[in-house]
Design an enzyme around this catalytic site. Structure first.
Site, PDB file in Angstrom:
ATOM      1  N   CYS A  41      -2.334  23.009  38.425  1.00  0.00           N
ATOM      2  CA  CYS A  41      -3.067  23.122  37.167  1.00  0.00           C
ATOM      3  C   CYS A  41      -4.355  22.313  37.153  1.00  0.00           C
ATOM      4  O   CYS A  41      -5.226  22.545  36.312  1.00  0.00           O
ATOM      5  CB  CYS A  41      -2.172  22.708  36.003  1.00  0.00           C
ATOM      6  SG  CYS A  41      -0.665  23.697  35.857  1.00  0.00           S
ATOM      7  N   ASN A  88      -0.016  29.007  29.260  1.00  0.00           N
ATOM      8  CA  ASN A  88      -0.435  28.082  30.319  1.00  0.00           C
ATOM      9  C   ASN A  88      -0.887  28.899  31.522  1.00  0.00           C
ATOM     10  O   ASN A  88      -0.067  29.495  32.218  1.00  0.00           O
ATOM     11  CB  ASN A  88       0.730  27.168  30.685  1.00  0.00           C
ATOM     12  CG  ASN A  88       0.386  26.151  31.764  1.00  0.00           C
ATOM     13  OD1 ASN A  88      -0.571  26.320  32.514  1.00  0.00           O
ATOM     14  ND2 ASN A  88       1.183  25.106  31.870  1.00  0.00           N
ATOM     15  N   HIS A 102      -6.028  20.540  29.661  1.00  0.00           N
ATOM     16  CA  HIS A 102      -5.205  21.615  30.206  1.00  0.00           C
ATOM     17  C   HIS A 102      -4.269  22.107  29.115  1.00  0.00           C
ATOM     18  O   HIS A 102      -3.596  21.319  28.447  1.00  0.00           O
ATOM     19  CB  HIS A 102      -4.414  21.085  31.405  1.00  0.00           C
ATOM     20  CG  HIS A 102      -3.352  22.021  31.895  1.00  0.00           C
ATOM     21  ND1 HIS A 102      -3.571  23.374  32.071  1.00  0.00           N
ATOM     22  CD2 HIS A 102      -2.043  21.803  32.230  1.00  0.00           C
ATOM     23  CE1 HIS A 102      -2.461  23.940  32.513  1.00  0.00           C
ATOM     24  NE2 HIS A 102      -1.526  23.013  32.604  1.00  0.00           N
TER      25      HIS A 102
END
Length: 324
Positions: free
Chosen positions: A112, A281, A251
């Site tokens: 990520c 996500n 994030h």
């Protein structure tokens, strides 16, 4: 002179999957998903929407925003963990797709945090060669690597791509500071295994798929603490305080992580950008998609201080402070 973001772009798959849709697949419900993750719907890639295709579309949007064409690029660096091929790299496939003939291209694997890692690598090249134009991308099709029967992951991960073109400019704006971190001792908490190549029972040509494994509570605990530390380190280094930050773009992992992080940093809800409700996500694509949405939505103006931060498997994490 400093390294600046010249243009941003993003691309999302056409298919929208709502929480109600997931109720038909896994034992869950809309309220459970919303309260625990903040997600209402997400985009899922379909045929012809591989990670490099989504990335190429995002790249073209970023180039348009920068007033450049693909032939102007000198380098392409891509953060991804879900390219549909190991070789050639996702970056090389993007290079061919958009026609960036003179650019060298490669991938980075930081989960990520991939886009922030790509930005840091690209900015170092630009700093040493001011004439360079670098395309930094985060792109994922993690739905293909998610066990749809696992409600801990199937409700969270989704697909998309975001991009930024960076270069050198005169003036005070640009990337003021960046910090990257890693801690491999937590590799068993959040991981995506390969094709099980160590399984000697497999015959040549056979393949065992792999899925994301995540221990959510442990990830939550470490993610908030790590991103808070990275952001505070940068603010102290540059000498800015929380009230001077126009926008934090974290994030988009989980609404609880995002809110907890903002509170611990002393930021108001208006200072924290959130779009997880619409996209879920998207791993390495999360930050650049959010950045592009914030830019195009007029939430960032010239001179604003913008913070980017992320956390992912590895563990990897980092932050970047930009004067827009």
């Amino acid at each position: 002179m400093s390294v600046v973001i010249l243009g941003t772009g993003s691309c999302l798959p056409e298919k929208i999957v709502t929480n109600k849709d997931l109720e038909k697949i896994v034992e869950t419900n809309d309220e459970w998903i919303r309260t625990r993750t903040g997600i209402c719907e997400r985009r899922i890639a379909g045929p012809g929407e591989q990670a490099y295709i989504l990335a190429s579309r995002a790249a073209k949007n970023a180039l348009d925003a920068a007033g450049l064409v693909a032939e102007d690029l000198d380098m392409i660096v891509v953060g991804t963990i879900s390219a549909h091929m190991v070789m050639p790299s996702c970056a090389c496939m993007i290079q061919q797709e958009i026609g960036a003939k003179k650019a060298f291209a490669f991938d980075v694997n930081a989960a990520c945090s991939g886009f922030l890692y790509a930005m840091e690598v690209g900015s170092k090249y630009v700093a040493t060669n001011p004439a360079m134009k670098v395309l930094c991308i985060g792109t994922e099709t993690l739905s293909a690597r998610t066990n749809q029967q696992d409600r801990n992951t199937s409700i969270i991960f989704a697909d998309g791509a975001g991009a930024a073109v960076i270069g050198y400019e005169e003036g005070d704006r640009g990337i003021l500071a960046s910090k990257l971190f890693s801690d491999g001792s937590f590799g068993d908490i959040l991981f995506l295994s390969g094709s099980e190549s160590t399984n000697t029972d497999l015959r040549l040509g056979e393949y065992e798929g792999s899925h994301i494994h995540m221990e959510g509570r442990e990830v939550f605990k470490h993610a908030v603490r790590a991103m808070e530390g990275a952001v505070n380190t940068i603010m102290e280094e540059v000498g800015v305080s929380p009230h001077e930050i126009k926008l934090l773009i974290p994030h988009q992992a989980n609404i609880r992580i995002i809110k907890n992080l903002g509170e611990r940093l002393g930021l108001s809800s208006e200072q924290v950008f959130v779009n997880i409700a619409n996209y879920g996500n998207t791993s390495a694509a999360s930050v650049p998609i959010a950045l592009d949405e914030a830019v195009r939505g007029g939430k960032i103006e010239s001179g604003d201080l913008v913070l980017l931060c992320s956390f992912g498997g590895g563990f990897t994490w980092g932050a970047s402070l930009i004067r827009w």
